[in-house]
Scaffold this motif. Structure first.
Motif, PDB file in Angstrom:
ATOM      1  N   LEU A  52       0.829  -1.206   0.000  1.00 22.16           N
ATOM      2  CA  LEU A  52       0.000   0.000   0.000  1.00 22.16           C
ATOM      3  C   LEU A  52       0.864   1.257   0.000  1.00 22.16           C
ATOM      4  O   LEU A  52       0.545   2.245  -0.669  1.00 22.16           O
ATOM      5  CB  LEU A  52      -0.927   0.004   1.223  1.00 22.16           C
ATOM      6  N   GLY A  53       1.967   1.229   0.765  1.00 22.31           N
ATOM      7  CA  GLY A  53       2.866   2.373   0.794  1.00 22.31           C
ATOM      8  C   GLY A  53       3.496   2.652  -0.557  1.00 22.31           C
ATOM      9  O   GLY A  53       3.687   3.808  -0.954  1.00 22.31           O
ATOM     10  N   LEU A  54       3.821   1.599  -1.286  1.00 20.66           N
ATOM     11  CA  LEU A  54       4.369   1.759  -2.638  1.00 20.66           C
ATOM     12  C   LEU A  54       3.329   2.349  -3.586  1.00 20.66           C
ATOM     13  O   LEU A  54       3.617   3.263  -4.362  1.00 20.66           O
ATOM     14  CB  LEU A  54       4.862   0.411  -3.165  1.00 20.66           C
ATOM     15  N   ILE A  55       2.113   1.830  -3.519  1.00 24.01           N
ATOM     16  CA  ILE A  55       1.048   2.317  -4.401  1.00 24.01           C
ATOM     17  C   ILE A  55       0.716   3.774  -4.095  1.00 24.01           C
ATOM     18  O   ILE A  55       0.446   4.571  -4.999  1.00 24.01           O
ATOM     19  CB  ILE A  55      -0.201   1.422  -4.273  1.00 24.01           C
ATOM     20  N   ALA A  56       0.765   4.142  -2.816  1.00 22.45           N
ATOM     21  CA  ALA A  56       0.487   5.524  -2.423  1.00 22.45           C
ATOM     22  C   ALA A  56       1.647   6.468  -2.727  1.00 22.45           C
ATOM     23  O   ALA A  56       1.510   7.686  -2.604  1.00 22.45           O
ATOM     24  CB  ALA A  56       0.148   5.582  -0.937  1.00 22.45           C
ATOM     25  N   VAL A  58       4.528   6.689  -1.093  1.00 25.01           N
ATOM     26  CA  VAL A  58       5.322   7.112   0.065  1.00 25.01           C
ATOM     27  C   VAL A  58       6.552   6.227   0.244  1.00 25.01           C
ATOM     28  O   VAL A  58       7.457   6.572   1.007  1.00 25.01           O
ATOM     29  CB  VAL A  58       4.471   7.128   1.356  1.00 25.01           C
ATOM     30  N   LEU A  59       6.588   5.088  -0.434  1.00 25.45           N
ATOM     31  CA  LEU A  59       7.765   4.243  -0.512  1.00 25.45           C
ATOM     32  C   LEU A  59       8.143   4.096  -1.983  1.00 25.45           C
ATOM     33  O   LEU A  59       7.277   4.207  -2.865  1.00 25.45           O
ATOM     34  CB  LEU A  59       7.488   2.847   0.083  1.00 25.45           C
ATOM     35  N   GLN A  60       9.412   3.830  -2.239  1.00 26.83           N
ATOM     36  CA  GLN A  60       9.867   3.625  -3.609  1.00 26.83           C
ATOM     37  C   GLN A  60      10.542   2.267  -3.729  1.00 26.83           C
ATOM     38  O   GLN A  60      11.370   1.898  -2.879  1.00 26.83           O
ATOM     39  CB  GLN A  60      10.851   4.722  -4.019  1.00 26.83           C
ATOM     40  N   PRO A  61      10.204   1.502  -4.780  1.00 25.02           N
ATOM     41  CA  PRO A  61      10.767   0.156  -4.926  1.00 25.02           C
ATOM     42  C   PRO A  61      12.234   0.195  -5.349  1.00 25.02           C
ATOM     43  O   PRO A  61      12.703   1.182  -5.935  1.00 25.02           O
ATOM     44  CB  PRO A  61       9.900  -0.459  -6.026  1.00 25.02           C
ATOM     45  N   GLN A  62      12.943  -0.898  -5.054  1.00 21.71           N
ATOM     46  CA  GLN A  62      14.325  -1.029  -5.533  1.00 21.71           C
ATOM     47  C   GLN A  62      14.354  -1.306  -7.031  1.00 21.71           C
ATOM     48  O   GLN A  62      15.282  -0.890  -7.725  1.00 21.71           O
ATOM     49  CB  GLN A  62      15.047  -2.164  -4.775  1.00 21.71           C
ATOM     50  N   SER A  63      13.347  -2.023  -7.526  1.00 20.62           N
ATOM     51  CA  SER A  63      13.302  -2.321  -8.958  1.00 20.62           C
ATOM     52  C   SER A  63      11.874  -2.666  -9.360  1.00 20.62           C
ATOM     53  O   SER A  63      11.010  -2.878  -8.509  1.00 20.62           O
ATOM     54  CB  SER A  63      14.232  -3.497  -9.294  1.00 20.62           C
ATOM     55  N   GLY A  64      11.650  -2.711 -10.654  1.00 20.19           N
ATOM     56  CA  GLY A  64      10.327  -3.027 -11.172  1.00 20.19           C
ATOM     57  C   GLY A  64       9.597  -1.784 -11.648  1.00 20.19           C
ATOM     58  O   GLY A  64      10.088  -0.659 -11.541  1.00 20.19           O
ATOM     59  N   VAL A  65       8.405  -2.007 -12.181  1.00 14.79           N
ATOM     60  CA  VAL A  65       7.570  -0.925 -12.698  1.00 14.79           C
ATOM     61  C   VAL A  65       6.261  -0.893 -11.924  1.00 14.79           C
ATOM     62  O   VAL A  65       5.603  -1.918 -11.757  1.00 14.79           O
ATOM     63  CB  VAL A  65       7.274  -1.118 -14.203  1.00 14.79           C
ATOM     64  N   LEU A  66       5.892   0.290 -11.447  1.00 15.69           N
ATOM     65  CA  LEU A  66       4.628   0.469 -10.733  1.00 15.69           C
ATOM     66  C   LEU A  66       3.904   1.658 -11.342  1.00 15.69           C
ATOM     67  O   LEU A  66       4.355   2.808 -11.233  1.00 15.69           O
ATOM     68  CB  LEU A  66       4.875   0.698  -9.243  1.00 15.69           C
ATOM     69  N   THR A  67       2.797   1.366 -12.014  1.00 21.72           N
ATOM     70  CA  THR A  67       1.995   2.406 -12.647  1.00 21.72           C
ATOM     71  C   THR A  67       0.705   2.591 -11.851  1.00 21.72           C
ATOM     72  O   THR A  67       0.010   1.616 -11.561  1.00 21.72           O
ATOM     73  CB  THR A  67       1.659   2.027 -14.098  1.00 21.72           C
ATOM     74  N   VAL A  68       0.411   3.829 -11.486  1.00 22.28           N
ATOM     75  CA  VAL A  68      -0.810   4.164 -10.756  1.00 22.28           C
ATOM     76  C   VAL A  68      -1.542   5.257 -11.518  1.00 22.28           C
ATOM     77  O   VAL A  68      -0.969   6.325 -11.794  1.00 22.28           O
ATOM     78  CB  VAL A  68      -0.493   4.632  -9.315  1.00 22.28           C
ATOM     79  N   LEU A  69      -2.776   4.970 -11.912  1.00 22.51           N
ATOM     80  CA  LEU A  69      -3.591   5.913 -12.686  1.00 22.51           C
ATOM     81  C   LEU A  69      -2.847   6.399 -13.929  1.00 22.51           C
ATOM     82  O   LEU A  69      -2.875   7.577 -14.288  1.00 22.51           O
ATOM     83  CB  LEU A  69      -4.014   7.092 -11.809  1.00 22.51           C
ATOM     84  N   GLY A  70      -2.154   5.467 -14.565  1.00 23.87           N
ATOM     85  CA  GLY A  70      -1.464   5.764 -15.806  1.00 23.87           C
ATOM     86  C   GLY A  70      -0.112   6.433 -15.649  1.00 23.87           C
ATOM     87  O   GLY A  70       0.561   6.713 -16.637  1.00 23.87           O
ATOM     88  N   GLU A  71       0.310   6.684 -14.404  1.00 21.17           N
ATOM     89  CA  GLU A  71       1.591   7.349 -14.148  1.00 21.17           C
ATOM     90  C   GLU A  71       2.606   6.337 -13.619  1.00 21.17           C
ATOM     91  O   GLU A  71       2.320   5.594 -12.663  1.00 21.17           O
ATOM     92  CB  GLU A  71       1.409   8.459 -13.100  1.00 21.17           C
ATOM     93  N   ASP A  72       3.785   6.319 -14.232  1.00 19.25           N
ATOM     94  CA  ASP A  72       4.889   5.498 -13.744  1.00 19.25           C
ATOM     95  C   ASP A  72       5.486   6.215 -12.534  1.00 19.25           C
ATOM     96  O   ASP A  72       6.164   7.238 -12.678  1.00 19.25           O
ATOM     97  CB  ASP A  72       5.931   5.321 -14.847  1.00 19.25           C
ATOM     98  N   LEU A  73       5.247   5.678 -11.324  1.00 23.23           N
ATOM     99  CA  LEU A  73       5.667   6.388 -10.119  1.00 23.23           C
ATOM    100  C   LEU A  73       7.174   6.590 -10.048  1.00 23.23           C
ATOM    101  O   LEU A  73       7.650   7.593  -9.510  1.00 23.23           O
ATOM    102  CB  LEU A  73       5.183   5.645  -8.867  1.00 23.23           C
TER     103      LEU A  73
END
Length: 248
Positions: A52-56, A58-73
């Protein structure tokens, strides 16, 4: 004209670790479709709060792709992530995160102070931010005018939880994230809360990610996801080991 994304959340090969510790989250794929209501379950230590913190943002992943509402965080600055969260995300935190010295009403309208878009949506639907806040609070059983003016620190735990829920819903966000939002509510209040949460998300066409240990609630949602089953960081660990340092 840019079309709306068909997926509110799309995570691929997502990895996260706290500091230099082992991975606590390693997901090949996790997604939430536009308007979908997802029940996210798993024991303590399976990585629910971390995800949840990554999706919000407030945290950032070490690797990978996370898109929320069309935006690559990962491609957004901290300021842009903050703006996206303020305008389009409603979050019910596990510890509520209310400002103790602000009144109930002022806590609920707080997202509107950080986002003109959120403020405009609240005023368009109810005429004013205050009316939007009072409507949500009334639907959650908080109707006493005197109580609405009290500082949040004077409320019971259950009352604080409902105020946090109203704050998340004001201004019709496009994604609502709820981390154990019914843990302090009695059965009747819980049922009223869930009805409001699902109805508000449906009316706004918003997606919902709902975390709870209460597996009996899963049938209210479009899909149930067992995070322990898809989190490669915990699949080969005994539950006691997974609980150490992984967060909720």
């Amino acid at each position: 004209m840019t079309s709306e994304p068909t997926r509110t959340v799309d995570a691929r090969d997502l990895r996260f670790a706290y500091g230099r510790g082992r991975d606590v989250l390693d997901l090949a794929h996790f997604h939430v479709d536009a308007g979908e209501k997802v029940f996210l379950r798993g024991p303590s230590g399976s990585g629910k709060s971390t995800l949840l913190g990554l999706i919000a943002g407030v945290l950032q992943p070490q690797s990978g792709v996370l898109t929320v509402l069309g935006e690559d965080l990962s491609a957004l600055s901290a300021g842009r992530r903050d703006k996206l969260r303020a305008e389009h995300l409603g979050v019910v935190f596990q510890l509520f995160n209310l400002l103790p010295y602000l009144s109930v009403i002022d806590n609920v309208v707080l997202p509107c102070r950080f986002s003109r878009a959120r403020k405009a949506r609240a005023e368009a639907s109810h005429g004013s931010q205050a009316k939007a806040a009072k409507t949500l609070l009334s639907q959650l059983g908080l109707t006493d005018p005197a109580l609405l003016m009290r500082p949040a620190r004077d409320l019971s735990v259950g009352q604080q939880q409902r105020v946090a829920a109203a704050r998340a819903l004001i201004g019709r966000p496009r994604l609502v994230i709820a981390d154990e939002p019914t843990s302090a509510l009695d059965a009747d209040t819980r049922d009223a809360f869930l009805s409001l949460l699902i109805a508000e998300c449906s009316a706004a066409g918003a997606s919902l990610i709902f975390v709870s240990h209460d597996a009996g609630l899963a049938g209210l949602f479009d899909r149930s996801v067992d995070l322990m089953a898809i989190n490669r960081a915990t699949q080969n660990l005994p539950v006691d080991a997974a609980n150490v340092g992984a967060g909720a």
